[in-house]
Write an enzyme that holds these catalytic residues in place. Structure first.
Site, PDB file in Angstrom:
ATOM      1  N   ASP A 119       3.351   5.625  -6.719  1.00  0.00           N
ATOM      2  CA  ASP A 119       4.526   5.510  -5.863  1.00  0.00           C
ATOM      3  C   ASP A 119       5.824   5.322  -6.635  1.00  0.00           C
ATOM      4  O   ASP A 119       6.898   5.406  -6.054  1.00  0.00           O
ATOM      5  CB  ASP A 119       4.337   4.346  -4.882  1.00  0.00           C
ATOM      6  N   HIS A 129      -1.693  -2.235  -9.871  1.00  0.00           N
ATOM      7  CA  HIS A 129      -2.735  -1.633  -9.033  1.00  0.00           C
ATOM      8  C   HIS A 129      -3.978  -2.495  -9.102  1.00  0.00           C
ATOM      9  O   HIS A 129      -4.303  -3.027 -10.158  1.00  0.00           O
ATOM     10  CB  HIS A 129      -3.054  -0.197  -9.502  1.00  0.00           C
ATOM     11  N   HIS A 175       0.869  -1.190   0.000  1.00  0.00           N
ATOM     12  CA  HIS A 175       0.000   0.000   0.000  1.00  0.00           C
ATOM     13  C   HIS A 175       0.902   1.236   0.000  1.00  0.00           C
ATOM     14  O   HIS A 175       1.763   1.379  -0.864  1.00  0.00           O
ATOM     15  CB  HIS A 175      -0.921  -0.110   1.228  1.00  0.00           C
TER      16      HIS A 175
HETATM   17  N1  CMC Z   1       5.648  -7.080 -10.060  1.00  0.00           N
HETATM   18  C1  CMC Z   1       5.538  -8.322 -10.598  1.00  0.00           C
HETATM   19  N2  CMC Z   1       4.386  -8.996 -10.702  1.00  0.00           N
HETATM   20  C2  CMC Z   1       3.271  -8.410 -10.225  1.00  0.00           C
HETATM   21  C3  CMC Z   1       3.302  -7.118  -9.652  1.00  0.00           C
HETATM   22  C4  CMC Z   1       4.545  -6.451  -9.580  1.00  0.00           C
HETATM   23  N3  CMC Z   1       4.624  -5.222  -9.034  1.00  0.00           N
HETATM   24  N4  CMC Z   1       2.061  -6.779  -9.259  1.00  0.00           N
HETATM   25  C5  CMC Z   1       1.273  -7.818  -9.572  1.00  0.00           C
HETATM   26  N5  CMC Z   1       2.005  -8.798 -10.145  1.00  0.00           N
HETATM   27  C6  CMC Z   1       1.489 -10.082 -10.655  1.00  0.00           C
HETATM   28  C7  CMC Z   1       1.142 -11.020  -9.507  1.00  0.00           C
HETATM   29  O1  CMC Z   1       2.242 -11.841  -9.159  1.00  0.00           O
HETATM   30  C8  CMC Z   1       0.009 -11.806 -10.093  1.00  0.00           C
HETATM   31  O2  CMC Z   1       0.542 -12.780 -10.959  1.00  0.00           O
HETATM   32  P1  CMC Z   1      -0.242 -14.208 -11.191  1.00  0.00           P
HETATM   33  O3  CMC Z   1      -1.518 -13.840 -11.880  1.00  0.00           O
HETATM   34  O4  CMC Z   1       0.701 -14.971 -12.039  1.00  0.00           O
HETATM   35  O5  CMC Z   1      -0.455 -14.795  -9.830  1.00  0.00           O
HETATM   36  C9  CMC Z   1      -0.734 -10.788 -10.975  1.00  0.00           C
HETATM   37  O6  CMC Z   1       0.263  -9.815 -11.337  1.00  0.00           O
HETATM   38  C10 CMC Z   1      -1.890 -10.107 -10.276  1.00  0.00           C
HETATM   39  O7  CMC Z   1      -1.393  -9.496  -9.091  1.00  0.00           O
HETATM   40  P2  CMC Z   1      -2.154  -9.462  -7.714  1.00  0.00           P
HETATM   41  O8  CMC Z   1      -1.143  -9.339  -6.607  1.00  0.00           O
HETATM   42  O9  CMC Z   1      -3.136 -10.583  -7.615  1.00  0.00           O
HETATM   43  O10 CMC Z   1      -2.959  -8.105  -7.877  1.00  0.00           O
HETATM   44  P3  CMC Z   1      -3.612  -7.290  -6.733  1.00  0.00           P
HETATM   45  O11 CMC Z   1      -4.656  -6.472  -7.375  1.00  0.00           O
HETATM   46  O12 CMC Z   1      -4.022  -8.170  -5.599  1.00  0.00           O
HETATM   47  O13 CMC Z   1      -2.399  -6.389  -6.174  1.00  0.00           O
HETATM   48  C11 CMC Z   1      -0.854  -4.645  -5.875  1.00  0.00           C
HETATM   49  C12 CMC Z   1      -2.165  -5.068  -6.520  1.00  0.00           C
HETATM   50  C13 CMC Z   1      -0.693  -3.128  -5.993  1.00  0.00           C
HETATM   51  C14 CMC Z   1      -0.856  -4.991  -4.360  1.00  0.00           C
HETATM   52  C15 CMC Z   1       0.322  -5.387  -6.570  1.00  0.00           C
HETATM   53  O14 CMC Z   1       0.330  -5.048  -7.947  1.00  0.00           O
HETATM   54  C16 CMC Z   1       1.672  -5.073  -5.943  1.00  0.00           C
HETATM   55  O15 CMC Z   1       2.038  -5.696  -4.949  1.00  0.00           O
HETATM   56  N6  CMC Z   1       2.439  -4.076  -6.509  1.00  0.00           N
HETATM   57  C17 CMC Z   1       3.703  -3.662  -5.949  1.00  0.00           C
HETATM   58  C18 CMC Z   1       3.460  -2.792  -4.724  1.00  0.00           C
HETATM   59  C19 CMC Z   1       2.971  -1.408  -5.081  1.00  0.00           C
HETATM   60  O16 CMC Z   1       3.520  -0.724  -5.936  1.00  0.00           O
HETATM   61  N7  CMC Z   1       1.930  -0.940  -4.335  1.00  0.00           N
HETATM   62  C20 CMC Z   1       1.412   0.414  -4.460  1.00  0.00           C
HETATM   63  C21 CMC Z   1      -0.011   0.462  -4.908  1.00  0.00           C
HETATM   64  S1  CMC Z   1      -0.439   2.136  -5.397  1.00  0.00           S
HETATM   65  C22 CMC Z   1      -0.400   3.039  -3.961  1.00  0.00           C
HETATM   66  C23 CMC Z   1      -1.605   2.897  -3.158  1.00  0.00           C
HETATM   67  O17 CMC Z   1      -2.695   3.260  -3.659  1.00  0.00           O
HETATM   68  O18 CMC Z   1      -1.500   2.440  -2.018  1.00  0.00           O
END
Ligand code: CMC
Length: 431
Positions: free
Chosen positions: A366, A308, A267
């Site tokens: 971010d 995201h 987050h």
């Molecule tokens: N790098 C590599 N792979 C990724 C990433 C990433 N940053 N983000 C998602 N994936 C992959 C993930 O491994 C999954 O793959 P698979 O389908 O093979 O299992 C797929 O993409 C879907 O990801 P998810 O984790 O199920 O997606 P989510 O919607 O639950 O998570 C997220 C969203 C933001 C938590 C995630 O993209 C992440 O951890 N990003 C990095 C951390 C980050 O930058 N967070 C800031 C968010 S914006 C600020 C805010 O509003 O707080």
């Protein structure tokens, strides 16, 4: 919100059951399943709230496919260009932008509530000097509840408005004090002759030894960063604030809970994690190695600042942040900043890579905010505190909406129990 259409649930061997479909102003229609348990004895299972609207709201709307973010209907791009953060704070809380007179009054109220109780300054001494500033924030903001008992009369609209003004006014002071404490420098009292963001910079970077004149380009950049982070629908920390508040808890304690949630690297902590990642990659030549790691299912590494839950084409805040980043680096003569160049290269390669394209993983807000803040002289560990400062406005607006919602109930999710079935405690020699 209209509900002319119905959804029919067909469960084998039972009569079909109907539920209203609610049509919002913008966004996905929602099936209103609040009576599902009573009508069928069934619950829905939606871990991570992938398909669940937890409340109705009038504050913020995101169109993830279009890459659109609206505060009270206004596009974030227009607010970032035409308004100051305090206009946005007023808008989020009250629903409309202030006119000139309302703004003057609001700014004056905020300016005259910036100091914190002198006893609170001593509170900081209880933390280890090397404590993470977010740990200090959780403690100090939570401690505001001990100073303001009258805040507990939530039925009083005037009292709620005072709570909002007080916390918006005091957050910059609390954040700056967390920074000064970690540096071993004296706390700086607020200067009421300065605008909100310039005063924050004065409290962060000024010392009693010499006069500090905030750079107007940097003040404008930081003020815009505050605007971009002010609210973001029902994200994890906002939902935390609403859930904590739904029990009738003190609002300062609820904001403290929100700060705790925001801290996580998935987050608000992503900006800190992103900068650490860029430092670790270190050089453009190592970008492919890290892209490979991000794609490896057996490697827990993720590209911080990418992806995201809601934005699936681009994050409009990231676009604005990229521009701010470039302005700030230019102002400071850091156009060739190593990390900025590295970030651009990482962005370029990731955006062309099939894995990231297919999963719609784009840079989020971010990705650039850490570079901007670092260039301004803000240490990495303070990044999420700045985010918390800005988001407090949104949290308080959402808390107000929740507390005044006639349909509001204590948040109480159900569960899908998959643990041990009922059993008896065996005697100790049989365990
Ligand atoms: N790098 C590599 N792979 C990724 C990433 C990433 N940053 N983000 C998602 N994936 C992959 C993930 O491994 C999954 O793959 P698979 O389908 O093979 O299992 C797929 O993409 C879907 O990801 P998810 O984790 O199920 O997606 P989510 O919607 O639950 O998570 C997220 C969203 C933001 C938590 C995630 O993209 C992440 O951890 N990003 C990095 C951390 C980050 O930058 N967070 C800031 C968010 S914006 C600020 C805010 O509003 O707080």
């Amino acid at each position: 919100m209209t509900s002319e259409r119905k959804a029919t649930l067909i469960i084998e061997g039972r009569e079909p059951v109907e539920f209203p479909i609610l049509t919002p102003v913008h966004g996905n229609d929602c099936i209103d399943i609040r009576t599902l348990g009573a009508k069928t004895g069934l619950f829905t299972y939606d871990s991570g709230f992938l398909s669940t609207a937890s409340c109705s709201s009038t504050i913020t709307f995101i169109d993830g496919d279009k890459g659109e973010l609206l505060y009270r209907g206004y596009p974030i791009e227009q607010l970032a260009e035409k308004c100051e953060f305090l206009d946005v704070a007023y808008l989020l809380r009250n629903g409309e932008l202030p006119d000139a007179e309302q703004k003057k009054t609001f700014v004056n109220i905020i300016k005259t509530h910036t100091m914190i109780h002198e006893q609170m300054a001593r509170f900081y001494q209880g933390f280890r000097r090397d404590a993470h500033p977010m740990a200090v924030m959780v403690g100090v903001v939570g401690a505001l509840s001990a100073f303001y008992h009258e805040a507990e009369d939530f039925s009083d609209a005037t009292q709620r408005s005072i709570n909002f003004n007080r916390i918006v006014a005091k957050l910059p002071t609390i954040v700056a004090m967390a920074y000064k404490y970690s540096m071993g420098e004296p706390f700086m009292y607020p200067r009421n002759d300065l605008p909100y963001t310039a005063n924050f910079m004065h409290m962060m970077f000024g010392t009693p030894c010499e006069k500090y004149e905030p750079n107007p380009v940097l003040v404008h950049a930081l003020d815009t960063i505050f605007t971009l982070h002010a609210d973001h629908e029902q994200n994890a920390s906002t939902s935390t604030v609403r859930l904590a508040g739904s029990s009738g808890a003190n609002p300062y304690a609820c904001i403290s809970a929100g700060i705790g949630c925001l801290w996580g690297p998935a987050h608000g902590g992503a900006n800190e994690a992103c900068l650490k990642m860029l430092e670790e990659i270190g050089d453009v030549s190592r970008v492919p190695e890290y892209i490979k790691r991000a794609k490896d299912k057996n490697d827990p590494f993720k590209l911080m600042g990418f992806g995201h839950r809601v934005y699936k084409n681009f994050d409009p805040r990231a676009k604005l942040m990229r521009k701010i980043c470039s302005n700030v680096l230019q102002e400071l003569g850091l156009e060739n900043d190593r990390l900025f160049k590295l970030a651009l290269e990482l962005e370029r390669i990731a955006l062309e890579d099939e894995y990231f394209v297919e999963k719609k993983l784009y840079p989020n807000v971010d990705f650039y905010s850490g570079i901007v803040q670092k260039a301004m002289g803000i240490p990495t560990s303070m990044f999420t505190c700045i985010f918390a400062l800005a988001r407090t406005v949104g949290w308080m607006a959402q808390w107000e909406e929740m507390i005044t919602d006639s349909e509001q109930k204590i948040g109480r999710p159900r569960q899908l129990y998959v643990g041990a079935p009922r059993r008896d405690v065996p005697p100790i020699d049989q365990r």
